[in-house]
Design an enzyme around this catalytic site. Structure first.
Site, short mmCIF file in Angstrom:
data_model
loop_
_atom_site.label_atom_id
_atom_site.label_comp_id
_atom_site.label_asym_id
_atom_site.label_seq_id
_atom_site.Cartn_x
_atom_site.Cartn_y
_atom_site.Cartn_z
N PRO A 43 -4.03 -0.70 -2.79
CA PRO A 43 -3.17 -0.76 -1.53
C PRO A 43 -1.45 -0.20 -2.03
O PRO A 43 -1.14 -0.43 -3.04
CB PRO A 43 -3.07 -2.09 -1.16
CG PRO A 43 -4.20 -2.69 -1.55
CD PRO A 43 -4.62 -1.98 -2.76
N CYS A 44 -1.03 0.52 -1.22
CA CYS A 44 0.23 1.45 -1.48
C CYS A 44 1.48 0.76 -0.88
O CYS A 44 2.47 0.88 -1.41
CB CYS A 44 0.38 2.73 -1.01
SG CYS A 44 0.06 3.16 0.95
#
Length: 493
Positions: free
Chosen positions: A71-72
């Site tokens: 996840p960014c």
């Protein structure tokens, strides 16, 4: 090659890598809609949830490649950027632990190939999250600190466990119509595998120095001089001048280049020998003594063709030039030309014949009447512009005001100049401004922007919202295809 995909999303890696012979070992995804997409397209591939629990399973040792984009949101400049303090950001370190668990199950020298993706914001968070990730990946006890205090867009590091390379790649240079910069990391402990050969591109071949970029200063030599061929005991350093001759006799083909000479037909039975051909002249005869003649224009007046005039009469007019418009005809089904003042909508003889309207000598301007309910044709010398206004006379049969120059259309919202207004002035005519807005991209357009096939996310009962979100979180397929191709080349597959 078999790969384990974690944080799979809608599987850009699988769409990109199937043409290279890569086979999915398993997927791992927790979001509801992406899981539905994976189940729809790949029902035979095992689909797991949280990838952090996979470390305890022995089958992960069969993964030749571990691929995933954790996840960014914890690193993105659009978020709070809590980095590793965010549980989602901490999944980068969990990704490293999974890679270590896979290598522990594989033979020595045959470590898994790691492909990781994230936003460029991971390079600039204050806690050096990227240094922590790289340090753990290559086996350093401490985070790696970038030279100069800032991470560059590309680089490589070698540690006790693995070597790793990173590079920021922009999807717009891989064939999709969007700017999408992402950090890609390739790492492995596999013998003979160099991550730099996957992510970096050489200017020249191996062991070949790149060509010089400096500007040359020497005069170009002849072919003979290039190969050391001499004539009259000396080398020709400067190429000979190109010459124009009728024949090849007397040429030195080593130093001169023969060019066919331009010929000039002076008269019907004589060719000139000048180097320059005479200017082409207009004339009424086939040949003229000034040079090769051009076919005479179809006119009876002077050397300049008259202006085309749309007139029905055939007599010439000195002030307007010769008429050049020929009365149009068309050959119809019965091979008989028809010219008529009235056009037949469907042709005569049940549509088997066509007809053209012959040119008219007058110009008609369509004028509204009965307050715009009806129209009539008025014979005028100059076609009038169409005006949005009422008749000047005020009665139903009145004519609209004629102007020789059409006013400029102006986007305005002036109630006093509405179409129902009877005011006619010399002011600029107004049109109502229409509200405009940039429309939202469709899900299919977003699929194309990411390189997916059309309707890839249009599974049964799929709403647009989840499709937008899944596509926005995905990797760009063409970029992943490029990386997969170079991995296959590096391992000799």
């Amino acid at each position: 090659m078999r790969y384990l995909s974690v944080c799979s999303g809608i599987e850009a890696a699988t769409v990109a890598w199937h043409s290279h012979g890569f086979q999915p070992l398993a997927f791992s995804e927790i979001e509801k809609f992406p899981r539905q997409v994976l189940a729809h397209h790949y029902p035979d591939v095992p689909l797991h949830g949280d990838f952090t629990v996979l470390r305890e399973q022995d089958w992960i040792g069969d993964a030749d490649v571990l691929v995933g984009g954790t996840p960014c949101q914890a690193f993105s400049v659009a978020g709070l950027r809590n980095s590793l303090d965010d549980d989602r950001g901490n999944l980068t370190l969990e990704f490293v632990r999974l890679a270590d668990a896979i290598d522990d199950l594989r033979p020595t020298g045959c470590g898994t190939i790691i492909v990781w993706e994230n936003v460029p914001g991971v390079l600039s968070v204050k806690d050096n999250a990227f240094g922590c990730f790289l340090g753990a990946l290559v086996g350093n006890d401490d985070p790696i600190v970038p030279t100069g205090g800032k991470w560059t867009s590309a680089g490589m590091v070698v540690g006790p466990k693995r070597s790793a390379a990173w590079r920021v790649l922009d999807a717009q240079f891989f064939g999709v119509a969007q700017r999408r910069r992402r950090v890609f990391v390739v790492a492995s402990s596999r013998d003979g595998f160099d991550p730099a050969e996957v992510l970096f591109e050489r200017e020249g071949l191996r062991r070949n120095t790149p060509p010089s970029r400096e500007q040359g200063k020497e005069v170009a030599a002849t072919v003979a001089a290039r190969f050391g061929i001499s004539r009259n005991n000396h080398e020709e350093v400067v190429a000979a001048t190109i010459q124009s001759r009728m024949g090849l006799g007397g040429f030195d083909l080593e130093t001169e280049t023969a060019v066919m000479q331009c010929f000039d037909r002076q008269r019907s039975d004589e060719y000139g020998t000048d180097d320059v051909a005479s200017t082409m002249k207009w004339g009424s005869n086939q040949w003229v003594n000034q040079g090769f003649a051009v076919v005479q224009p179809i006119t009876q007046f002077g050397e300049i063709a008259g202006t085309l005039s749309a007139r029905y009469d055939s007599s010439p007019c000195a002030d307007r030039g010769q008429n050049m418009v020929v009365q149009p005809t068309m050959i119809h089904g019965t091979q008989d030309p028809i010219v008529s003042d009235v056009a037949f909508p469907q042709g005569r003889n049940s549509g088997q014949e066509n007809v053209l309207v012959q040119p008219m000598a007058v110009t008609y301007s369509i004028m509204p009447m009965n307050w715009g309910k009806d129209y009539k044709a008025r014979e005028v010398d100059v076609a009038q512009p169409v005006l949005a206004g009422g008749p000047s006379g005020g009665n139903q049969g009145g004519d609209y005001v004629m102007q020789t120059i059409a006013p400029t259309l102006t986007a305005a919202n002036d109630p006093s100049r509405s179409p129902q207004s009877t005011e006619v002035t010399n002011q600029v005519a107004a049109v109502h401004a229409a509200s405009m807005a940039v429309r939202r991209l469709t899900p299919r357009e977003c699929e194309r922007l990411q390189g997916f096939p059309d309707d890839y996310t249009a599974i049964p009962k799929a709403a647009d919202g989840p499709r937008y979100k899944a596509l926005g979180n995905s990797m760009a397929v063409p970029v992943m295809a490029w990386i997969g191709k170079r991995i296959a080349r590096e391992i000799g597959q």
